[in-house]
Design an enzyme around this catalytic site. Structure first.
Site, mmCIF file in Angstrom:
data_model
loop_
_atom_site.group_PDB
_atom_site.id
_atom_site.type_symbol
_atom_site.label_atom_id
_atom_site.label_comp_id
_atom_site.label_asym_id
_atom_site.label_seq_id
_atom_site.Cartn_x
_atom_site.Cartn_y
_atom_site.Cartn_z
ATOM 1 N N PRO A 19 0.784 -1.229 0.000
ATOM 2 C CA PRO A 19 0.000 0.000 0.000
ATOM 3 C C PRO A 19 0.819 1.283 0.000
ATOM 4 O O PRO A 19 0.283 2.358 -0.240
ATOM 5 C CB PRO A 19 -0.791 -0.110 1.300
ATOM 6 C CG PRO A 19 0.115 -0.878 2.192
ATOM 7 C CD PRO A 19 0.784 -1.892 1.311
ATOM 8 N N ASP A 42 4.715 1.767 -11.235
ATOM 9 C CA ASP A 42 3.473 2.526 -11.308
ATOM 10 C C ASP A 42 3.643 3.888 -10.655
ATOM 11 O O ASP A 42 4.534 4.088 -9.817
ATOM 12 C CB ASP A 42 2.351 1.776 -10.579
ATOM 13 C CG ASP A 42 1.892 0.533 -11.311
ATOM 14 O OD1 ASP A 42 2.208 0.406 -12.497
ATOM 15 O OD2 ASP A 42 1.211 -0.302 -10.682
ATOM 16 N N LYS A 63 -0.220 5.774 -14.455
ATOM 17 C CA LYS A 63 -1.541 5.836 -15.067
ATOM 18 C C LYS A 63 -2.461 6.625 -14.148
ATOM 19 O O LYS A 63 -2.335 6.591 -12.930
ATOM 20 C CB LYS A 63 -2.128 4.439 -15.288
ATOM 21 C CG LYS A 63 -1.348 3.585 -16.268
ATOM 22 C CD LYS A 63 -1.999 2.231 -16.430
ATOM 23 C CE LYS A 63 -1.230 1.347 -17.398
ATOM 24 N NZ LYS A 63 -1.848 0.018 -17.570
ATOM 25 N N ASP A 96 -1.052 -5.512 -4.833
ATOM 26 C CA ASP A 96 -0.711 -6.846 -5.314
ATOM 27 C C ASP A 96 -0.883 -6.892 -6.826
ATOM 28 O O ASP A 96 -1.877 -6.380 -7.357
ATOM 29 C CB ASP A 96 -1.616 -7.888 -4.655
ATOM 30 C CG ASP A 96 -1.295 -9.296 -5.137
ATOM 31 O OD1 ASP A 96 -0.410 -9.928 -4.532
ATOM 32 O OD2 ASP A 96 -1.901 -9.741 -6.122
ATOM 33 N N THR A 124 -2.407 -6.381 -0.662
ATOM 34 C CA THR A 124 -3.339 -5.580 -1.433
ATOM 35 C C THR A 124 -3.948 -4.472 -0.578
ATOM 36 O O THR A 124 -4.012 -4.564 0.649
ATOM 37 C CB THR A 124 -4.438 -6.455 -2.056
ATOM 38 O OG1 THR A 124 -5.210 -5.663 -2.968
ATOM 39 C CG2 THR A 124 -5.349 -7.036 -1.005
ATOM 40 N N ALA A 125 -4.388 -3.415 -1.249
ATOM 41 C CA ALA A 125 -4.840 -2.205 -0.551
ATOM 42 C C ALA A 125 -5.963 -2.487 0.436
ATOM 43 O O ALA A 125 -6.005 -1.906 1.527
ATOM 44 C CB ALA A 125 -5.290 -1.167 -1.579
ATOM 45 N N MET A 175 -11.011 1.939 -6.830
ATOM 46 C CA MET A 175 -11.158 2.901 -7.936
ATOM 47 C C MET A 175 -12.602 3.378 -8.075
ATOM 48 O O MET A 175 -13.134 3.480 -9.172
ATOM 49 C CB MET A 175 -10.662 2.287 -9.246
ATOM 50 C CG MET A 175 -9.208 1.835 -9.200
ATOM 51 S SD MET A 175 -8.698 0.845 -10.626
ATOM 52 C CE MET A 175 -9.537 -0.714 -10.287
#
Length: 258
Positions: A19, A42, A63, A96, A124-125, A175
């Protein structure tokens, strides 16, 4: 096949950066970074993690919503081309690689090109954000199932989310900031109670992390008035009323829903 086209001893390693907090990077992921010839990362990867490899060549493929520095196909081509030059290429991805990270596409491209590829998972977040907020995504008394969905996607209104949120279930939305109003309308239209607790977990694992709590009907308005910024997760379900300063809300919200 020419020498340029022939796979060499190079390889690609997808590393989950977690994270943001460098302390949550796995030991295996850290060791991969130390051995990298090139790091392709990223935009959401925390600078503190990039600082762990200050002398390694780095390429950002950041992105953002509707704006990509590099298209996914071009990222795939870059990984393959650099591996064919004999490099150990670390593809550093937030969270992840296989949870909304498009890691599957990059692995498929490498395999199709004959490039050796490995995946090192990250936290993962959803897991890290919930842990930071002391918010269990499942709880013996209130939630026995959890589902992860992407809120930023085509055809959101046509997707079938029935049964993903409600009594005994937790829904975690990645998102989803820009589409929060549509998400709330969709869930309420599918029968989820407007008073269902929600939490917005902003910038998990970072010094400026925030936890915002409210109800489903107020979700979009809360995000707007609190100026919530990406990265952020939306949690829908009774667990959203647990954790830091949240447990005292749980009984009240349960009464509102029933």
């Amino acid at each position: 096949m020419s020498d340029v086209d022939s796979p060499s001893t190079g390889r690609v390693v997808l590393v989950g950066a977690g994270p943001g907090d460098p302390d949550l990077l796995t030991v295996r992921g850290f060791n991969a970074l130390l051995g990298a010839d090139l790091v392709v990362h990223d935009g959401l990867v925390d600078p503190r993690i990039l600082a762990l490899v200050p002398n390694t060549s780095r390429i950002s493929v950041a992105k953002a919503r509707s704006r990509h520095t590099m298209r996914q196909e071009a990222i795939n081509d870059l990984l393959i081309a650099e591996a064919r030059r004999g490099k150990l290429v670390v593809r550093l991805k937030g969270g992840d690689p296989f949870i909304f990270g498009r890691g599957g596409e990059e692995v498929e491209a490498c395999l199709a090109a004959g490039i050796a590829v490995e995946v090192i998972p990250g936290i993962t977040a959803a897991m890290s954000a919930a842990a930071g907020a002391l918010m269990p995504l499942t709880h013996r008394n209130i939630a026995s199932a959890v589902t992860f969905v992407a809120g930023q996607c085509k055809g959101l209104s046509e997707q079938d989310w029935s049964g993903l949120a409600g009594d005994g279930r937790t829904l975690v939305i990645y998102m989803g900031l820009a589409t929060a109003a549509a998400i709330a309308d969709k869930l309420i239209g599918d029968g989820v109670a407007p008073a269902t607790p929600v939490a917005v977990l902003e910038k998990a694992g970072r010094p400026d992390a925030r936890v915002l709590r409210g109800t489903l009907t107020d979700l979009a308005a809360m995000i707007a008035r609190e100026y919530v910024q990406s990265p952020a997760l939306i949690v829908v379900g009774m667990v959203a009323a647990t954790g830091n300063a949240g447990l005292n809300m749980l009984g009240i919200l349960l009464e509102d829903i029933v």
